[in-house]
Design an enzyme around this catalytic site. Structure first.
Site, PDB file in Angstrom:
ATOM      1  N   GLY A 137      -4.429 -26.704 -20.326  1.00  0.00           N
ATOM      2  CA  GLY A 137      -3.277 -25.958 -20.830  1.00  0.00           C
ATOM      3  C   GLY A 137      -3.302 -25.833 -22.331  1.00  0.00           C
ATOM      4  N   GLY A 191      -0.580 -25.927 -25.558  1.00  0.00           N
ATOM      5  CA  GLY A 191       0.782 -26.175 -26.030  1.00  0.00           C
ATOM      6  C   GLY A 191       1.038 -25.378 -27.291  1.00  0.00           C
ATOM      7  CG  ASP A 234      10.034 -30.835 -27.171  1.00  0.00           C
ATOM      8  OD1 ASP A 234      10.950 -30.073 -26.832  1.00  0.00           O
ATOM      9  OD2 ASP A 234       8.831 -30.515 -27.152  1.00  0.00           O
TER      10      ASP A 234
HETATM   11  N1  LIG Z   1      -1.255 -36.571 -19.806  1.00  0.00           N
HETATM   12  C1  LIG Z   1      -1.297 -35.451 -19.110  1.00  0.00           C
HETATM   13  N2  LIG Z   1      -1.608 -35.462 -17.815  1.00  0.00           N
HETATM   14  C2  LIG Z   1      -1.653 -34.321 -17.096  1.00  0.00           C
HETATM   15  N3  LIG Z   1      -1.408 -33.106 -17.607  1.00  0.00           N
HETATM   16  C3  LIG Z   1      -1.091 -33.016 -18.907  1.00  0.00           C
HETATM   17  C4  LIG Z   1      -1.010 -34.181 -19.727  1.00  0.00           C
HETATM   18  N4  LIG Z   1      -0.666 -33.792 -20.985  1.00  0.00           N
HETATM   19  C5  LIG Z   1      -0.542 -32.446 -20.937  1.00  0.00           C
HETATM   20  N5  LIG Z   1      -0.783 -31.974 -19.704  1.00  0.00           N
HETATM   21  C6  LIG Z   1      -0.746 -30.573 -19.288  1.00  0.00           C
HETATM   22  O1  LIG Z   1      -1.406 -29.794 -20.248  1.00  0.00           O
HETATM   23  C7  LIG Z   1      -0.694 -28.597 -20.502  1.00  0.00           C
HETATM   24  C8  LIG Z   1      -0.434 -28.454 -21.981  1.00  0.00           C
HETATM   25  O2  LIG Z   1       0.373 -29.522 -22.397  1.00  0.00           O
HETATM   26  P1  LIG Z   1       0.920 -29.689 -23.878  1.00  0.00           P
HETATM   27  O3  LIG Z   1       1.706 -30.964 -23.894  1.00  0.00           O
HETATM   28  O4  LIG Z   1      -0.201 -29.544 -24.812  1.00  0.00           O
HETATM   29  O5  LIG Z   1       1.866 -28.472 -24.102  1.00  0.00           O
HETATM   30  P2  LIG Z   1       3.252 -28.056 -23.420  1.00  0.00           P
HETATM   31  O6  LIG Z   1       4.013 -29.286 -23.037  1.00  0.00           O
HETATM   32  O7  LIG Z   1       2.962 -27.099 -22.299  1.00  0.00           O
HETATM   33  O8  LIG Z   1       3.984 -27.294 -24.583  1.00  0.00           O
HETATM   34  P3  LIG Z   1       4.643 -27.892 -25.900  1.00  0.00           P
HETATM   35  O9  LIG Z   1       3.570 -27.896 -26.942  1.00  0.00           O
HETATM   36  O10 LIG Z   1       5.717 -26.934 -26.192  1.00  0.00           O
HETATM   37  O11 LIG Z   1       5.144 -29.265 -25.583  1.00  0.00           O
HETATM   38  C9  LIG Z   1       0.530 -28.619 -19.635  1.00  0.00           C
HETATM   39  O12 LIG Z   1       0.289 -27.860 -18.475  1.00  0.00           O
HETATM   40  C10 LIG Z   1       0.681 -30.065 -19.234  1.00  0.00           C
HETATM   41  O13 LIG Z   1       1.204 -30.198 -17.935  1.00  0.00           O
END
Ligand SMILES: Nc1ncnc2c1ncn2[C@@H]1O[C@H](COP(=O)(O)OP(=O)(O)OP(=O)(O)O)[C@@H](O)[C@H]1O
Length: 591
Positions: free
Chosen positions: A22, A24, A140
């Site tokens: 993903g 973010g 957040d």
């Molecule tokens: N520890 C983890 N285990 C499984 N999936 C994860 C983990 N961390 C992030 N993801 C997945 O990766 C993707 C991107 O996550 P990220 O936290 O970078 O951004 P976000 O939460 O989608 O947006 P934001 O930056 O606004 O918080 C999401 O689909 C999230 O579910």
């Protein structure tokens, strides 16, 4: 934690990238495989090069924060480093269940069972209480930052916007997802712990209803809805208690929202807490002084020598937490963690026992040392009455009332038609006798939780506090057996007292030291407001019960429920006792 420079060790080479999972707001999330450990992790790669100094500081802060956190319900930090291209890499545990946002979408409208919701809420509260106890705001909290393990256990993640608070510091930058914006943020009031509680309320609402609590087609509409704190209903599939817990987090006034620790002490959640009885006590909330100002409380990683002192004696009131054999290491900070409480020593009995039985973490009755004529000391259960200073020792009344209120809760549950998994039901039954009665007390008797400050007013004035703000009520309903010396709070008297103090101060008739008492009076008023809110919530639950009785045409029972609200209006405590007796009679007749 020190961020390791990539020159020293190119860490990314330790991992094999499986896929990009993903993107973010600030970077990408990669699913990786540790080449030696043969284990999956997530690497969050945050680009720093194009970002401002402020953003760089945020990224470093996120790494430092994560490195210092150690809680079973918080995403486990593994490593972090800075790449040559100036991006920061943070390695965390991989949560195979994905995030809550996706989980909700996967259900395609089928509601989660109540016990699952309660379990998640408990785990999230434990995570949040841990953060708040360590003076960390999440800032957040949203469904996409709530991760799940393969077994659907919670792991709270993404502290990108979290900020470590200094003692009296409250963050004032506006952050967060618009739907989850709390009223105080919209009013430009600094973000505090209760704002995180609001966000948790939004998450729980969304998990329950699959919709955010506040939705509008434009920003103005959204702001309007948030400011009015009007949400759509939570599905009737959920119990009134759970709905009430969720709604309590969405109260407009942050002062009226409970803290994570207060919510964790709610009797309804005790069976879920009992499931974590093998956890180290550091992960459990402890009895705290009521906080009324959205400020940090209790156990902290950084010890302030003054914070652990008993207000009166000035003595240390810190409790060193033991390491429990068999419990995983709790991290370097937590090993040194000292828990300070305003009220003094934390009795071990407040923690869940190893055998699964749980002592309630909060109790509206307490034990009092009773000096005996032969010089020995006996312990007696003290029922907290509505009087601040006259706590009536009444063992039999407590038992009778507890049994009555337990029955009332049984009825409420029956009418609500709750369905629970058999294992859970068994566990709940075991807990019920002690906890449900406490729940009723929580609803009806909470004004007993008067802060030490309030008691200090009375002591300082050398007069019983009851003279200031209590008014004796007549025994209006003999059959319910209300004690003669029962009192009710009269908030107008509190205001009056506060105003009197202000006048006296102006006239030089009150020392500046006593000015503190004025503030204490207003704190007391805030507490009373909270109590009123809780009563309003309790009443709402009763109305739901009435609606259900009406729907099922159980008119006689409905009449019984509504009788105390007729011409002979009585206090809510009497109402509850009356109601309990009425319901007991109905139960007897229907048996
Ligand atoms: N520890 C983890 N285990 C499984 N999936 C994860 C983990 N961390 C992030 N993801 C997945 O990766 C993707 C991107 O996550 P990220 O936290 O970078 O951004 P976000 O939460 O989608 O947006 P934001 O930056 O606004 O918080 C999401 O689909 C999230 O579910």
């Amino acid at each position: 934690m020190e961020i390791v420079n990539s020159e020293a060790k190119p860490k990314m080479e330790d991992y094999e990238v499986i896929e990009k999972i993903g993107r973010g707001a600030f970077g990408v999330a990669l699913l990786v495989h540790h080449k030696i450990e043969k284990k999956k992790y997530v690497v969050k790669k945050i680009r720093l090069a194009k970002q401002t100094d402020k953003f760089q500081r945020t990224a470093y802060r996120e790494m430092n924060l994560m490195a210092n956190l150690n809680n079973p319900y918080i995403v486990q930090y593994k490593d972090a480093w800075v790449e040559k291209d100036c991006s920061v890499c943070i390695v965390t545990s991989y949560c195979e269940g994905g995030d809550m946002d996706k989980m909700i979408k996967k259900t395609r409208g089928t509601y989660f069972p109540e016990n699952k919701l309660c379990k998640w809420m408990t785990q999230l509260l434990l995570a949040l209480d841990y953060l708040h106890s360590n003076r960390i705001l999440h800032r957040d909290l949203k469904c996409s930052n709530i991760f799940l393990t393969r077994d659907h256990e919670i792991r709270l993640g993404d502290f990108g916007l979290a900020k470590l608070l200094t003692k009296d510091d409250l963050a004032s930058s506006v952050v967060g997802t618009p739907n989850y914006m709390c009223p105080e943020l919209l009013a430009d009031i600094p973000y505090g712990y209760k704002s995180d509680i609001w966000s948790l309320g939004c998450c729980m609402f969304e998990i329950a209803t699959h919709q955010p609590p506040f939705r509008a087609s434009d920003m103005a509409g959204l702001v309007n809805k948030i400011n009015r704190s009007t949400t759509s209903p939570i599905p009737t599939a959920y119990s009134p208690t759970l709905k009430q817990l969720i709604r309590s987090m969405l109260r407009k006034n942050p002062e009226h929202r409970p803290t994570a620790a207060e919510l964790l002490r709610h009797p309804y959640l005790q069976p879920y807490i009992a499931q974590y009885s093998n956890l180290s006590p550091v992960f459990f909330p402890i009895k705290s002084a009521k906080i009324s100002n959205n400020k940090p409380i209790r156990h902290r990683l950084s010890a302030n020598p003054e914070q652990g002192k008993d207000r009166k004696s000035g003595k240390e009131s810190q409790v060193e937490l033991e390491h429990i054999p068999g419990v995983p290491s709790v991290g370097r900070n937590v090993n040194q963690l000292k828990v300070s409480t305003v009220t003094g020593k934390l009795p071990k009995s407040q923690y869940p026992k190893a055998n699964g039985e749980t002592k309630p973490l909060r109790c509206s009755s307490s034990f009092k040392k009773v000096p005996k004529t032969d010089g020995r000391v006996d312990f007696d259960c003290v029922k907290k009455t509505r009087s601040f200073n006259s706590r009536t020792s009444s063992r039999s009344t407590v038992t009778d009332q507890n049994e009555d209120t337990t029955e009332l809760a049984h009825m409420l549950k029956k009418v609500a038609g709750e369905s629970e998994a058999p294992g859970f039901q068994e566990q709940h039954r075991r807990m019920e006798r002690s906890n449900v009665s406490l729940y009723i007390n929580w609803l009806l008797e909470d004004e007993d939780e008067i802060s030490p400050e309030a008691t200090m007013i009375a002591e300082d004035k050398q007069e019983p506090l009851s003279k200031f703000c209590l008014q004796t009520i007549p025994k209006t309903c003999p059959e319910v057996g209300v004690q003669e010396n029962d009192h009710v709070y009269d908030s107008s008297r509190v205001t009056e007292t506060s105003d009197n103090c202000k006048r006296n101060l102006a006239a030089g008739e009150i020392s500046s030291a006593n000015w503190q008492n004025v503030l204490n009076c207003s704190n007391l008023r805030i507490q009373l407001d909270t109590v009123n809110q809780e009563r309003a919530d309790a009443l709402e639950s009763l109305l739901e019960l009435c609606a259900k009785l009406l729907k099922r045409e159980r008119i006689e029972e409905l009449a019984g429920v509504l009788k105390p609200f007729g011409e002979e209006a009585v206090s809510s405590r009497e109402t509850a006792i009356w109601l309990t007796k009425g319901l007991l009679n109905i139960q007897k007749h229907s048996a």
